[in-house]
Design a protein around this motif. Structure first.
Motif, PDB file in Angstrom:
ATOM      1  N   GLY A   1      37.798  36.694  43.869  1.00  0.00           N
ATOM      2  CA  GLY A   1      39.259  36.687  43.819  1.00  0.00           C
ATOM      3  C   GLY A   1      39.806  37.772  42.914  1.00  0.00           C
ATOM      4  N   MET A   2      39.068  38.057  41.827  1.00  0.00           N
ATOM      5  CA  MET A   2      39.501  39.125  40.914  1.00  0.00           C
ATOM      6  C   MET A   2      39.047  40.494  41.407  1.00  0.00           C
ATOM      7  SD  MET A   2      38.875  37.318  37.213  1.00  0.00           S
ATOM      8  CE  MET A   2      39.318  38.739  36.205  1.00  0.00           C
ATOM      9  N   ARG A   3      38.305  40.499  42.511  1.00  0.00           N
ATOM     10  CA  ARG A   3      37.851  41.728  43.162  1.00  0.00           C
ATOM     11  C   ARG A   3      36.972  42.579  42.239  1.00  0.00           C
ATOM     12  NH1 ARG A   3      41.534  42.741  47.159  1.00  0.00           N
ATOM     13  NH2 ARG A   3      40.098  44.296  47.925  1.00  0.00           N
TER      14      ARG A   3
ATOM     15  N   HIS B   1      41.444  49.457  39.330  1.00  0.00           N
ATOM     16  CA  HIS B   1      42.290  48.259  39.212  1.00  0.00           C
ATOM     17  C   HIS B   1      41.949  47.444  37.968  1.00  0.00           C
ATOM     18  CE1 HIS B   1      38.634  46.635  40.767  1.00  0.00           C
ATOM     19  NE2 HIS B   1      39.095  45.424  40.917  1.00  0.00           N
TER      20      HIS B   1
ATOM     21  N   PRO C   1      48.344  47.573  29.289  1.00  0.00           N
ATOM     22  CA  PRO C   1      48.033  46.143  29.193  1.00  0.00           C
ATOM     23  C   PRO C   1      48.269  45.436  30.529  1.00  0.00           C
ATOM     24  CG  PRO C   1      50.114  46.627  28.109  1.00  0.00           C
ATOM     25  CD  PRO C   1      49.562  47.936  28.571  1.00  0.00           C
ATOM     26  N   VAL C   2      47.301  44.653  30.963  1.00  0.00           N
ATOM     27  CA  VAL C   2      47.443  43.894  32.210  1.00  0.00           C
ATOM     28  C   VAL C   2      46.917  42.474  32.000  1.00  0.00           C
ATOM     29  CG1 VAL C   2      47.176  45.898  33.722  1.00  0.00           C
ATOM     30  CG2 VAL C   2      45.165  44.555  33.100  1.00  0.00           C
ATOM     31  N   THR C   3      47.272  41.581  32.906  1.00  0.00           N
ATOM     32  CA  THR C   3      46.701  40.243  32.899  1.00  0.00           C
ATOM     33  C   THR C   3      45.798  40.113  34.117  1.00  0.00           C
ATOM     34  OG1 THR C   3      48.743  39.437  31.915  1.00  0.00           O
ATOM     35  CG2 THR C   3      47.226  37.788  32.794  1.00  0.00           C
ATOM     36  N   GLN C   4      44.510  39.798  33.882  1.00  0.00           N
ATOM     37  CA  GLN C   4      43.589  39.569  34.994  1.00  0.00           C
ATOM     38  C   GLN C   4      43.256  38.088  35.065  1.00  0.00           C
ATOM     39  OE1 GLN C   4      40.334  42.353  35.490  1.00  0.00           O
ATOM     40  NE2 GLN C   4      41.214  43.702  33.969  1.00  0.00           N
TER      41      GLN C   4
ATOM     42  N   THR D   1      44.938  35.868  36.886  1.00  0.00           N
ATOM     43  CA  THR D   1      46.262  35.274  36.678  1.00  0.00           C
ATOM     44  C   THR D   1      46.400  33.910  37.355  1.00  0.00           C
ATOM     45  OG1 THR D   1      46.975  36.452  38.638  1.00  0.00           O
ATOM     46  CG2 THR D   1      47.471  37.459  36.518  1.00  0.00           C
TER      47      THR D   1
ATOM     48  N   PHE E   1      51.350  30.992  41.742  1.00  0.00           N
ATOM     49  CA  PHE E   1      52.078  29.859  42.309  1.00  0.00           C
ATOM     50  C   PHE E   1      51.951  29.886  43.834  1.00  0.00           C
ATOM     51  CE2 PHE E   1      55.289  28.503  38.794  1.00  0.00           C
ATOM     52  CZ  PHE E   1      54.234  28.327  37.927  1.00  0.00           C
TER      53      PHE E   1
ATOM     54  N   TYR F   1      57.221  41.849  40.968  1.00  0.00           N
ATOM     55  CA  TYR F   1      56.206  41.045  41.625  1.00  0.00           C
ATOM     56  C   TYR F   1      56.546  40.677  43.053  1.00  0.00           C
ATOM     57  CZ  TYR F   1      53.403  40.978  37.527  1.00  0.00           C
ATOM     58  OH  TYR F   1      52.601  41.384  36.504  1.00  0.00           O
TER      59      TYR F   1
ATOM     60  N   MET G   1      51.262  43.029  46.224  1.00  0.00           N
ATOM     61  CA  MET G   1      50.107  42.304  45.703  1.00  0.00           C
ATOM     62  C   MET G   1      49.069  43.328  45.244  1.00  0.00           C
ATOM     63  SD  MET G   1      48.484  39.383  45.201  1.00  0.00           S
ATOM     64  CE  MET G   1      49.634  38.254  45.986  1.00  0.00           C
TER      65      MET G   1
ATOM     66  N   PRO H   1      45.181  44.493  43.907  1.00  0.00           N
ATOM     67  CA  PRO H   1      43.830  43.971  44.109  1.00  0.00           C
ATOM     68  C   PRO H   1      43.449  43.030  42.963  1.00  0.00           C
ATOM     69  CG  PRO H   1      43.869  46.363  44.332  1.00  0.00           C
ATOM     70  CD  PRO H   1      45.215  45.957  43.805  1.00  0.00           C
ATOM     71  N   GLY H   2      42.951  41.856  43.319  1.00  0.00           N
ATOM     72  CA  GLY H   2      42.580  40.886  42.299  1.00  0.00           C
ATOM     73  C   GLY H   2      43.770  40.176  41.690  1.00  0.00           C
ATOM     74  N   ALA H   3      44.941  40.328  42.325  1.00  0.00           N
ATOM     75  CA  ALA H   3      46.173  39.697  41.831  1.00  0.00           C
ATOM     76  C   ALA H   3      46.379  39.956  40.341  1.00  0.00           C
ATOM     77  CB  ALA H   3      46.169  38.192  42.122  1.00  0.00           C
ATOM     78  N   ILE H   4      46.129  41.206  39.938  1.00  0.00           N
ATOM     79  CA  ILE H   4      46.282  41.581  38.531  1.00  0.00           C
ATOM     80  C   ILE H   4      47.770  41.758  38.230  1.00  0.00           C
ATOM     81  CG2 ILE H   4      45.876  43.486  36.894  1.00  0.00           C
ATOM     82  CD1 ILE H   4      43.143  43.863  38.261  1.00  0.00           C
ATOM     83  N   ALA H   5      48.212  41.174  37.119  1.00  0.00           N
ATOM     84  CA  ALA H   5      49.595  41.378  36.692  1.00  0.00           C
ATOM     85  C   ALA H   5      49.641  42.668  35.895  1.00  0.00           C
ATOM     86  CB  ALA H   5      50.060  40.198  35.858  1.00  0.00           C
ATOM     87  N   THR H   6      50.237  43.693  36.476  1.00  0.00           N
ATOM     88  CA  THR H   6      50.144  45.028  35.867  1.00  0.00           C
ATOM     89  C   THR H   6      51.253  45.322  34.876  1.00  0.00           C
ATOM     90  OG1 THR H   6      51.254  45.879  37.812  1.00  0.00           O
ATOM     91  CG2 THR H   6      48.868  46.097  37.752  1.00  0.00           C
TER      92      THR H   6
ATOM     93  N   ASN I   1      57.626  32.282  35.311  1.00  0.00           N
ATOM     94  CA  ASN I   1      57.050  30.981  35.629  1.00  0.00           C
ATOM     95  C   ASN I   1      57.634  29.928  34.705  1.00  0.00           C
ATOM     96  OD1 ASN I   1      55.396  32.160  37.579  1.00  0.00           O
ATOM     97  ND2 ASN I   1      53.853  32.658  36.038  1.00  0.00           N
TER      98      ASN I   1
END
Lengths: 394, 105
Positions: free
Chosen positions: A97-99, A198, A206-209, A211, A214, B17, B21, B23-28, B36
């Motif tokens: 899922g995180m690829r 990615h 800075p990124v959130t992996q 995640t 919803f 957002y 989408m 890859p990996g649904a990373i919040a960039t 949320n």
């Protein structure tokens, strides 16, 4: 010049990892793949491989460390089997899922209970829905080559999926064969440095992996994994072609052997393909028209190739070392799916055999052939047949 | 009541957002925690008595979300979109200006 060395598939996997130059290897010993991390830790200790070797307390931690390292942006590797792979299960979904293009070498082994350390494919087959790419090696050379190819495909920008390479417990993991170790320079050319676009750590970005998604986003995220699997089909072909050009060994998603004019085609995977090729040679001498199709790639499932294969035979006899309850084997399910809407399709007969390391002999294959020939003659046969089952002790 | 300081962020993050989408649904970009809203599963809510408040800011400092911000006169304002009703603020408040009450519709 490539070196030829006599080695076990476990060592071949360790050599493949060394050639691919992962930066992080995290592993826990488990029969039959213990030798893989042992050998890699030797490479690291001797300074032959510049990598961090993390000794973890379980496979759950091993794959978690790989996910962390891969998310930080480096090439990672691990090895496991059976219950170990099952213990990784929840993280396998996360990696896909995180690829994250992690590669696992799996010594295919049966699952408990009862405890059994010998070969069948139930461990990797049970992980077929995690989103991971799956390759199956017929011999030790293929174990080495497919790991390199797995990295090539996994790290492709259109794919970005983790991959597992299976080789049969003991039949390959502990059996020696001559294996050609390719030149490091050629492997470097083939794989290149892993440059993630990615997933990487950078304070300036800075990124959130991993995640939370919803309902508004989850389905799309899952679809991208589906899409990546679809993309992988073409990328695998390209990687096979490039591998052949560089190293001279040819791979195909489904490798066919003596299928021209064959009426019955045995379909199988892994080391069993070697046995069945011998068996087919033996039958051809008697003028029986049979062939073998070996699945080198099981996920993504090569639907197009299966349809092309189906056009060549009147009966497809699937030889499987796994069980999907109420269905037969997993291949039976996949082949049925690929062929159900085809206007002309061969009969598919499923055979479950060799579970938990039971030898598959010519006698067993004779039993399967007899049933396949019945189907060929239009007689009614069971869709699923357990071969070599000791009914007298049931 | 003062406007939430997160408002601009919410609009920016929502726009970002809704577009693509990764890859990996990373919040960039940072700030996805803002869109949320996490106040929906609260059982108890903090009730604030302005007369008792001495503006010590302990509630503001201790709020783990943080769902408390300060208005122009430095009185705490509770953002019920993000308050999970944990009660830390009420527990820390030295003057009992905050009490937890069962939330009813």
């Amino acid at each position: 010049m490539p070196i030829r060395k006599v080695m076990k598939a476990n060592e071949a996997a360790a050599w493949a990892a060394k050639l691919a130059k992962p930066k992080v290897i995290a592993a826990f010993p488990i029969t039959p793949s213990t030798l893989v991390p042992e050998k890699i830790s030797e490479f690291v200790a001797d300074g032959e491989l510049d990598a961090e070797f993390i000794k973890v307390e379980s496979e759950h931690s091993a794959i978690s460390a790989c996910v962390g390292a891969s998310a930080a942006g480096v090439r990672t590797f691990t090895a496991t089997a059976s219950q170990g792979l099952a213990l990784m299960h929840e993280i396998l979904f996360i990696a896909a899922g995180m690829r994250l293009p992690i590669v696992i070498a799996v010594g295919n082994r049966a699952l408990s209970a009862p405890i059994n350390i010998w070969n069948d494919w139930q461990d990797t087959i049970s992980e077929r829905d995690t989103g991971w790419l799956q390759f199956y090696a017929e011999n030790n050379q293929e174990a080495l080559d497919l790991i390199l190819i797995a990295y090539k495909v996994a790290e492709n920008e259109k794919v970005l999926l983790p991959a597992m390479v299976g080789f049969d417990a003991f039949i390959l993991t502990h059996t020696v064969e001559p294996v050609e170790i390719p030149d490091q320079e050629l492997v470097d050319e083939f794989l290149g440095e892993y440059e993630p676009k990615h997933a990487y750590l950078d304070p300036a970005r800075p990124v959130t992996q991993g995640t939370l998604a919803f309902p508004a986003h989850y389905m799309e995220a899952r679809y991208t994994v589906w899409e990546a699997n679809e993309n992988a089909k073409k990328v695998i072909d390209e990687a096979f072609a490039e591998f052949e050009k560089k190293f001279g060994r040819k791979y195909q998603k489904i490798e066919e052997y003596r299928t021209e004019d064959a009426e019955i085609i045995f379909v199988t995977m892994g080391s069993l393909a070697g046995t069945v090729k011998e068996y087919v040679d033996h039958l051809r001498e008697q003028g029986i028209k049979v062939g073998v199709a070996k699945m080198t790639v099981y996920r993504p499932f090569p639907v197009e190739e299966v349809r092309a294969l189906a056009k060549k035979a009147k009966v497809l006899a699937l030889l499987e070392k796994n069980v999907t309850f109420s269905v037969g084997g997993a291949l039976f399910q996949d082949f049925s799916r690929a062929l159900i809407n085809e206007s002309e399709k061969p009969k598919i007969v499923d055979f479950i055999l060799g579970l938990g390391g039971r030898d598959v002999t010519f006698k067993d294959l004779d039993e399967a052939l007899a049933i396949a020939q019945k189907a060929l003659n239009g007689e009614a046969v069971d869709e699923v047949n357990w071969i070599g089952l000791r009914k007298e002790i049931l | 009541m003062a406007e939430s300081p997160f408002k601009a962020d919410i609009e920016r993050v929502q726009k970002e957002y809704s577009e693509k989408m990764t890859p990996g649904a990373i919040a960039t970009i940072p700030g996805s925690s803002v869109i949320n809203k996490t106040g929906s599963w609260r059982v108890f809510m903090p009730e604030f008595n302005r007369d008792k408040c001495v503006r010590c800011y302990l509630c503001y400092v201790y709020c783990p979300e943080p769902a408390i911000y300060l208005d122009e006169e430095n009185y705490p304002v509770f953002d019920y979109d993000y308050c999970k009703g944990c009660g830390v603020c009420a527990n820390e408040c030295p003057t009992d200006a905050i009490i937890m009450v069962r939330e009813t519709k």
